[in-house]
Design a protein around this motif. Structure first.
Motif, PDB file in Angstrom:
ATOM      1  N   GLY A   1     -19.039  -2.986  -2.165  1.00 42.86           N
ATOM      2  CA  GLY A   1     -18.610  -1.592  -2.560  1.00 42.86           C
ATOM      3  C   GLY A   1     -19.739  -1.087  -3.527  1.00 42.86           C
ATOM      4  O   GLY A   1     -19.954   0.272  -3.347  1.00 42.86           O
ATOM      5  N   ILE A   2     -20.224  -1.718  -4.467  1.00 44.50           N
ATOM      6  CA  ILE A   2     -21.259  -1.163  -5.249  1.00 44.50           C
ATOM      7  C   ILE A   2     -22.594  -0.639  -4.266  1.00 44.50           C
ATOM      8  O   ILE A   2     -22.841   0.473  -4.660  1.00 44.50           O
ATOM      9  CB  ILE A   2     -21.663  -2.304  -6.484  1.00 44.50           C
ATOM     10  CG1 ILE A   2     -20.310  -2.302  -7.411  1.00 44.50           C
ATOM     11  CG2 ILE A   2     -22.739  -1.817  -6.871  1.00 44.50           C
ATOM     12  CD1 ILE A   2     -20.781  -3.525  -8.279  1.00 44.50           C
ATOM     13  N   LEU A   3     -22.821  -1.475  -3.638  1.00 49.97           N
ATOM     14  CA  LEU A   3     -24.093  -1.225  -2.864  1.00 49.97           C
ATOM     15  C   LEU A   3     -23.651   0.054  -2.000  1.00 49.97           C
ATOM     16  O   LEU A   3     -24.794   0.945  -1.669  1.00 49.97           O
ATOM     17  CB  LEU A   3     -24.600  -2.276  -1.905  1.00 49.97           C
ATOM     18  CG  LEU A   3     -25.227  -3.445  -2.704  1.00 49.97           C
ATOM     19  CD1 LEU A   3     -25.640  -4.627  -2.033  1.00 49.97           C
ATOM     20  CD2 LEU A   3     -26.466  -2.842  -3.265  1.00 49.97           C
ATOM     21  N   LEU A   4     -22.528   0.152  -1.198  1.00 52.60           N
ATOM     22  CA  LEU A   4     -22.108   1.442  -0.431  1.00 52.60           C
ATOM     23  C   LEU A   4     -22.232   2.533  -1.490  1.00 52.60           C
ATOM     24  O   LEU A   4     -22.363   3.773  -1.182  1.00 52.60           O
ATOM     25  CB  LEU A   4     -21.007   1.026   0.169  1.00 52.60           C
ATOM     26  CG  LEU A   4     -20.999   0.221   1.357  1.00 52.60           C
ATOM     27  CD1 LEU A   4     -19.308  -0.265   1.768  1.00 52.60           C
ATOM     28  CD2 LEU A   4     -21.774   0.389   2.239  1.00 52.60           C
ATOM     29  N   ALA A   5     -21.477   2.409  -2.647  1.00 54.24           N
ATOM     30  CA  ALA A   5     -21.860   3.355  -3.669  1.00 54.24           C
ATOM     31  C   ALA A   5     -23.011   3.994  -3.919  1.00 54.24           C
ATOM     32  O   ALA A   5     -23.190   5.128  -4.155  1.00 54.24           O
ATOM     33  CB  ALA A   5     -20.836   3.094  -4.819  1.00 54.24           C
ATOM     34  N   VAL A   6     -24.108   2.894  -4.088  1.00 49.55           N
ATOM     35  CA  VAL A   6     -25.228   3.365  -4.238  1.00 49.55           C
ATOM     36  C   VAL A   6     -25.780   4.171  -3.148  1.00 49.55           C
ATOM     37  O   VAL A   6     -26.664   5.256  -3.322  1.00 49.55           O
ATOM     38  CB  VAL A   6     -26.157   2.310  -4.441  1.00 49.55           C
ATOM     39  CG1 VAL A   6     -27.756   2.581  -4.684  1.00 49.55           C
ATOM     40  CG2 VAL A   6     -25.951   1.407  -5.899  1.00 49.55           C
ATOM     41  N   SER A   7     -25.507   3.661  -1.922  1.00 46.35           N
ATOM     42  CA  SER A   7     -25.899   4.537  -0.794  1.00 46.35           C
ATOM     43  C   SER A   7     -25.501   5.984  -0.830  1.00 46.35           C
ATOM     44  O   SER A   7     -26.230   6.855  -0.392  1.00 46.35           O
ATOM     45  CB  SER A   7     -25.617   3.989   0.458  1.00 46.35           C
ATOM     46  OG  SER A   7     -26.325   2.586   0.661  1.00 46.35           O
TER      47      SER A   7
ATOM     48  N   LEU B   1     -34.497   4.104   5.689  1.00 46.61           N
ATOM     49  CA  LEU B   1     -34.801   2.887   5.507  1.00 46.61           C
ATOM     50  C   LEU B   1     -34.143   2.344   4.158  1.00 46.61           C
ATOM     51  O   LEU B   1     -33.685   1.107   4.253  1.00 46.61           O
ATOM     52  CB  LEU B   1     -36.317   2.780   5.390  1.00 46.61           C
ATOM     53  CG  LEU B   1     -37.031   3.002   6.667  1.00 46.61           C
ATOM     54  CD1 LEU B   1     -38.798   3.110   6.516  1.00 46.61           C
ATOM     55  CD2 LEU B   1     -36.571   2.111   7.743  1.00 46.61           C
ATOM     56  N   VAL B   2     -34.017   3.207   3.184  1.00 45.81           N
ATOM     57  CA  VAL B   2     -33.679   2.702   2.017  1.00 45.81           C
ATOM     58  C   VAL B   2     -31.870   2.376   2.204  1.00 45.81           C
ATOM     59  O   VAL B   2     -31.426   1.371   1.542  1.00 45.81           O
ATOM     60  CB  VAL B   2     -33.683   3.607   0.853  1.00 45.81           C
ATOM     61  CG1 VAL B   2     -32.945   3.224  -0.513  1.00 45.81           C
ATOM     62  CG2 VAL B   2     -35.166   3.913   0.362  1.00 45.81           C
ATOM     63  N   THR B   3     -31.210   3.408   2.647  1.00 42.10           N
ATOM     64  CA  THR B   3     -30.053   3.185   2.908  1.00 42.10           C
ATOM     65  C   THR B   3     -29.351   2.123   3.878  1.00 42.10           C
ATOM     66  O   THR B   3     -28.679   1.315   3.694  1.00 42.10           O
ATOM     67  CB  THR B   3     -29.270   4.460   3.542  1.00 42.10           C
ATOM     68  OG1 THR B   3     -29.948   4.868   4.622  1.00 42.10           O
ATOM     69  CG2 THR B   3     -29.197   5.669   2.331  1.00 42.10           C
ATOM     70  N   LEU B   4     -30.465   1.868   5.022  1.00 41.80           N
ATOM     71  CA  LEU B   4     -30.335   0.763   5.920  1.00 41.80           C
ATOM     72  C   LEU B   4     -30.366  -0.527   5.119  1.00 41.80           C
ATOM     73  O   LEU B   4     -29.805  -1.406   5.244  1.00 41.80           O
ATOM     74  CB  LEU B   4     -31.265   0.935   6.956  1.00 41.80           C
ATOM     75  CG  LEU B   4     -31.153  -0.034   8.176  1.00 41.80           C
ATOM     76  CD1 LEU B   4     -29.994  -0.274   8.622  1.00 41.80           C
ATOM     77  CD2 LEU B   4     -32.414  -0.052   9.086  1.00 41.80           C
ATOM     78  N   GLY B   5     -31.483  -0.410   4.261  1.00 44.57           N
ATOM     79  CA  GLY B   5     -31.595  -1.713   3.696  1.00 44.57           C
ATOM     80  C   GLY B   5     -30.590  -2.147   2.784  1.00 44.57           C
ATOM     81  O   GLY B   5     -30.183  -3.365   2.521  1.00 44.57           O
TER      82      GLY B   5
ATOM     83  N   LEU C   1     -39.290  12.486   4.545  1.00 45.79           N
ATOM     84  CA  LEU C   1     -38.345  11.956   3.646  1.00 45.79           C
ATOM     85  C   LEU C   1     -37.119  11.254   4.034  1.00 45.79           C
ATOM     86  O   LEU C   1     -36.462  10.452   3.617  1.00 45.79           O
ATOM     87  CB  LEU C   1     -38.105  13.229   2.541  1.00 45.79           C
ATOM     88  CG  LEU C   1     -39.276  13.865   1.836  1.00 45.79           C
ATOM     89  CD1 LEU C   1     -38.809  15.157   1.104  1.00 45.79           C
ATOM     90  CD2 LEU C   1     -39.713  12.797   0.555  1.00 45.79           C
ATOM     91  N   GLY C   2     -36.685  11.914   5.181  1.00 50.93           N
ATOM     92  CA  GLY C   2     -35.552  11.376   5.835  1.00 50.93           C
ATOM     93  C   GLY C   2     -35.655   9.955   6.416  1.00 50.93           C
ATOM     94  O   GLY C   2     -34.941   9.040   6.406  1.00 50.93           O
ATOM     95  N   LEU C   3     -36.811   9.594   6.765  1.00 50.19           N
ATOM     96  CA  LEU C   3     -37.146   8.508   7.138  1.00 50.19           C
ATOM     97  C   LEU C   3     -37.051   7.169   6.024  1.00 50.19           C
ATOM     98  O   LEU C   3     -36.615   6.117   6.135  1.00 50.19           O
ATOM     99  CB  LEU C   3     -38.563   8.288   7.857  1.00 50.19           C
ATOM    100  CG  LEU C   3     -39.110   7.037   8.370  1.00 50.19           C
ATOM    101  CD1 LEU C   3     -38.029   6.259   9.491  1.00 50.19           C
ATOM    102  CD2 LEU C   3     -40.530   6.892   8.917  1.00 50.19           C
ATOM    103  N   VAL C   4     -37.771   7.714   5.090  1.00 49.57           N
ATOM    104  CA  VAL C   4     -37.578   6.989   3.506  1.00 49.57           C
ATOM    105  C   VAL C   4     -36.184   6.637   3.314  1.00 49.57           C
ATOM    106  O   VAL C   4     -35.750   5.435   3.007  1.00 49.57           O
ATOM    107  CB  VAL C   4     -38.511   7.516   2.582  1.00 49.57           C
ATOM    108  CG1 VAL C   4     -38.322   6.611   1.373  1.00 49.57           C
ATOM    109  CG2 VAL C   4     -40.157   7.578   3.018  1.00 49.57           C
TER     110      VAL C   4
END
Length: 460
Positions: A372-378, A439-443, A433-436
């Protein structure tokens, strides 16, 4: 017209259902020696699905292709003096003017060629719409007659209906997968075009972000700088502030509701807390600009601390309030999923309620809480509206929460507003920027899945 046609097809599907159901009932009450295979409801569903689905698919495909076909016909009908040697941009400009004239949006006197093309465009569009209605209704009626003719006492209507539903689910899955692949492919291609103009090292490690460059010969702008470090730092700063607000409040509220609150209190507080998730982000943005930002600035000035009108602290704090329900709900669900026997066993061993929560419940619920915390970070990284209204648009390399910063999503929005010629580094930078961001949210999502899979406990 398309909406009315879809409603007509849905109405025909409803009629087809009752026709098939009526026929199925006749088979059941006929008293013949032939055993009826399927119930009447499956006869009706079989006829309805074969009437509605093919016609709706045809209408959707027609709507997708109609515009492109009519546009090509209009461009082909233009005089050779206009199309010979014309660039795609010029042809697109003429087509836009033709469409405006066709709907009556005339900003200046069009040329005779444009006016004639607009008349052809309007006529061909009307013909295409009428043809769509005729073909769509014709297909639905023919399907009704064909499906009705297939009905018989021994007809396997249930298997036919289930096969059709299975095919629809497979098609929806394939469409979702292809859509995802298409989005990723378009993002990679446009980002590759950007990195042909701007080196990757400059984009990832540059310290100055000023993407305003001239995209037209008559436009005056700067030379442009595409170092994205200030944008990344601003995103990280606001997300950190947001999570600093959301994580402790979300965790403690979930623990209170799960372990300490009475049923009556929980029934009142939990829905009130989850209302925060349903408030539009633009409302949070207004709240941040009108209430929180002036209060923070006044408080800072009273202490002699300079505070910018738009600050990362305000944007991150309000964003943290918005994210509280995500963490609270997932933590509450994870705590409630822990078997009651573990609570009772800990308390029976002499542990206090606090020790039970810290040493038994939280470790057992860790996968759900971490996910839940990681999804909230996304969610915090991808937020746009609050940052636009409360944090600013200028990319500043600073770690001071009282300064104005910007984020990746805000820059994507600002880069794609106005003239969007996708052959310049300015607009293509949005895709980099969208690609970065992708990749961050996917990670983060992958990490959340790994945590859940690694530390998940199965209880009997």
């Amino acid at each position: 017209m398309a909406g009315n046609l879809i409603l007509a097809i849905l109405f025909l599907s409803l009629v087809a259902y009752f026709v098939g159901q009526t026929q199925g009932r006749r088979f059941a009450y006929a008293g013949t020696d032939v055993q009826v295979h399927s119930r009447s409801v499956y006869h009706g569903a079989f006829v309805a699905i074969w009437v509605g689905v093919p016609a709706l698919i045809l209408v959707l495909l027609w709507l997708l292709m109609q515009g492109a076909v009519v546009d090509r016909l209009v461009i082909a009908s233009l005089p050779d003096t206009m199309t010979e040697g014309a660039s795609p941009a010029q042809l697109s400009l003429w087509l836009s003017e033709i469409k405006n004239v066709a709907v009556g949006q005339v900003f200046s006197e069009p040329t005779p060629e444009i006016r004639a093309a607009a008349e052809r465009y309007a006529a061909w569009t009307q013909i295409a719409r009428l043809a769509m209605v005729v073909v769509g209704l014709g297909v639905a009626i023919l399907a009704l007659l064909a499906a009705r003719a297939r009905l018989a006492p021994a007809f396997r209507a249930r298997q036919g209906f289930e096969r059709a539903v299975s095919a629809m689910m497979v098609a929806c899955s394939v469409i979702a997968i292809l859509t995802t692949i298409g989005i990723i492919g378009a993002l990679l291609y446009e980002a590759w075009l950007f990195f042909r103009l701007v080196p990757v090292a400059e984009f990832l490690f540059g310290l100055r972000w000023e993407p305003q460059i001239a995209i037209r010969p008559d436009q005056i702008a700067g030379a442009g700088a595409f170092g994205a470090i200030p944008v990344f730092v601003g995103t990280l700063l606001i997300a950190t502030i947001a999570m600093s607000v959301a994580v402790p409040i979300g965790l403690f509220s979930a623990i209170y509701l799960s372990e300490f609150a009475s049923d009556r209190t929980r029934a009142i507080v939990k829905p009130l807390l989850e209302i925060l998730a349903g408030i539009p982000t633009v409302v949070y943005g207004f709240f941040a600009v009108i209430v929180v930002a002036p209060a923070v600035r006044s408080f800072g000035l009273s202490l002699g601390i300079p505070v910018a009108p738009n600050t990362a602290l305000v944007a991150g704090g309000v964003m943290g309030i918005m994210i509280i329900p995500f963490i609270s709900s997932m933590t509450d669900d994870a705590l409630n999923a822990v078997p009651r026997s573990m609570r009772d066993g800990s308390l029976a061993m002499g542990a206090t309620q606090g020790e039970t929560i810290m040493k038994v419940l939280l470790p057992a619920a860790l996968p759900g809480i971490a996910g839940g915390i990681l999804l909230a970070v996304s969610r915090a990284i991808g937020e746009t509206m609050i940052v636009v209204m409360a944090a600013g648009l200028i990319a500043t390399l600073t770690f001071n929460p009282l300064d104005s910063v910007t984020t990746v999503t805000v820059q994507i929005v600002t880069l794609l507003i106005g003239d969007t010629a996708f052959d310049s580094a300015k607009t293509l930078a949005a895709f980099a920027l969208g690609l970065v961001l992708f990749l961050v949210t996917l990670g983060l999502n992958v990490v959340a899945l790994r945590i859940v899979q690694k530390y998940r406990e199965k209880y009997d």
